[in-house]
Design an enzyme around this catalytic site. Sequence first.
Site, PDB file in Angstrom:
ATOM      1  N   SER A 198      -4.780  -4.827   6.693  1.00 11.50           N
ATOM      2  CA  SER A 198      -4.859  -3.616   5.899  1.00 11.50           C
ATOM      3  C   SER A 198      -6.200  -3.530   5.174  1.00 11.50           C
ATOM      4  CB  SER A 198      -3.660  -3.540   4.961  1.00 11.50           C
ATOM      5  OG  SER A 198      -3.403  -2.212   4.593  1.00 11.50           O
ATOM      6  N   ASP A 304       2.712   2.349  12.910  1.00  3.69           N
ATOM      7  CA  ASP A 304       2.218   2.166  11.546  1.00  3.69           C
ATOM      8  C   ASP A 304       1.989   3.545  10.931  1.00  3.69           C
ATOM      9  OD1 ASP A 304       0.886   1.528   9.184  1.00  3.69           O
ATOM     10  OD2 ASP A 304      -0.307  -0.068  10.110  1.00  3.69           O
ATOM     11  N   HIS A 335       3.624  -1.320   9.655  1.00  2.00           N
ATOM     12  CA  HIS A 335       2.502  -2.001   8.998  1.00  2.00           C
ATOM     13  C   HIS A 335       2.857  -3.471   8.801  1.00  2.00           C
ATOM     14  CE1 HIS A 335      -1.301  -1.454   6.928  1.00  2.00           C
ATOM     15  NE2 HIS A 335      -0.849  -2.073   5.845  1.00  2.00           N
TER      16      HIS A 335
END
Length: 650
Positions: A198, A304, A335
């Site tokens: 991320s 995601d 995610h």
Amino acid sequence: MPKRTRFTTWRPLATVATAALTATLLSPAAADAAPRESLPVHSYEDAVREAVWVDTGLDEDRDGRTDRVAVDIVRPREPAAQGRKIPVIMDASPYYSCCGRGNESQRKTYDANGDVVRMPLFYDNYFVPRGYAVVGVDLAGTNRSDGCVDVGGRSDIRSAKAVVDWLNGRARAYTTRTGTERAEADWSNGRTGMIGKSWDGTIANGVAATGVEGLETIVPIAAISSWYDYYFAKGAPLYDSGPDWLSNYVETPDARARCAAVQRELVEGAPRSGDRTQLWTERDYVRAAKRVRASVFLVHGMQDLNVRMQHVGPWWDALEKNGVRRKIWLSQTGHVDPFDFRRAKWVKTLHRWFDHELLGHDNGIDREPMADIERRPDRWVTSASWPPRGTHAAMLRPAKGTEAGVGSLGLGRGRGTETFTDDPGLSETDWAARVATPTPDKAGFVTGPLTRDLRLAGSSQVTVAVTPSTPTAHLSAVLVDLGPDTVRDYGDAGEGITTLTERTCWGASTEGDSSCFKETRAKTTDVEHTVVSRGWADLGNHASDRTGTPLTPGRRYTITLDLGATDHVVPAGHRLALIVAGTDRGLIDPPADTPTLTLDLARTSAQVPFVGGTAAFARATAGAHTAERPTVLDGVDRPVRIHRIPGGGR
């Protein structure tokens, strides 16, 4: 799409020449004895644990002195004692104190001297005994670092780039945050790999886009490639907040008190209008892909809905265009880190990747397939290149059916119009469930049941010609596989995984830093439709990707929606659907008005990348006939939480 190339051996010519010379000097037995895998021969318990503060050269917090970022280091003691220098695996993050890293939200802990005791995640436990240093960098404005968080801008990127420079002897570091005693990286050979999920992976992308020397490889997991695309889709806002909110969320209280000027810049430079400003240009790493020298091992979940698949296609294609060496994993998860959806295979593959890229071991990973794709939960396939050779876009066109809003999808140009009214209370899951039923909120177009499998691979585009009834309008376009399947439940809180109580261990442990982590398993659900790809736009951006304008009700406009990349096989017997609608609840914000939109079918089309191109679609739909369709199709539930934090706490 750019021309695709096969994943081939990428050793530099000098390395190849050296290898050839070495082969002529060594006996066959000696050549066979060349190392292919780093082994856990160093003591983790006796590893050096230290902290330094690297000078970024910036003064973002305006306190009159340049900012220093905290760098926590865990490295094996033995190589330095033997006079050997070692490579570095780095994770630069804003989350080490505010939110934690990994599925268990681990934070850094320290001893009385301020040296790191627990480094989050398994990287240090596993790789330090194998001869690597593991470095955790606190981004500027977070944890023990000076400066301000500017959400992907020069402060964020310089936080990590300066550390790469220090590891290569080009930057200054100190033994304390405010002192004058210098710290040298005389134990490092400068070869650095960056990894992270991320925001952490986003920093890896951004540092690679500077072209900094010494950064040999990056492993971005569920990472952002353009911050504009995290917040907007062609002008349509994806969240009800901007980067100023995110900066405030991760900064330390001291940083918040000092960084009001940076906060103002984030507010002023990121208007909620969705216009592309200089702030967004600075944070567009795709634009700078030509500078990337490092190899890239990219990992992303195809479902995601936090860092969406729009961050994969443009970045991947730009890297390919500029000759960057690449590898990719695409999962069915949301995610989620690969450590939590394919743990054993991930650790082994990452080990081999770093051994090849940072230690120079000829272990063959460069000659293996470029792509691993999760076709069904825990069932993976490989592809020699990605998208595969022979992938070409086919132009699909919608056509009217016998009922309003329920048409067909094929190669022939349609005629007439379809009309729908934006309903901000509905989402793609609602539309897909009733794609075969006339509803006022969407227009759906469906093929007949396929006579053979049809594989989509890459990024699609949908061009629509629509006439709005109001001065503002948002649009969504969704590709859907209609048919029964078992998929990872990405709408669940775990986004496709269930966390178990039992633990498995990956590396060595100390009393303060365990290598044992909770196991997971796939969280699955049975569905009758699967959303394959989606995209959005503000119709006001019809004339420009950079700025939007008010619409004239009753006037027709044309705009192209960029759908996220995917790799999906629509099986024989299933149908492929295209849905065009307004606000996709939970994924974009609604416009100021509630428009009714009239879709001109003759001027609407979808460019969809199929393996085999138009011919493959024609073969798969040849002889297809309209089948009796159920009124409502079950799918994954609407996601239980909508993110506006890229990876915080996960």
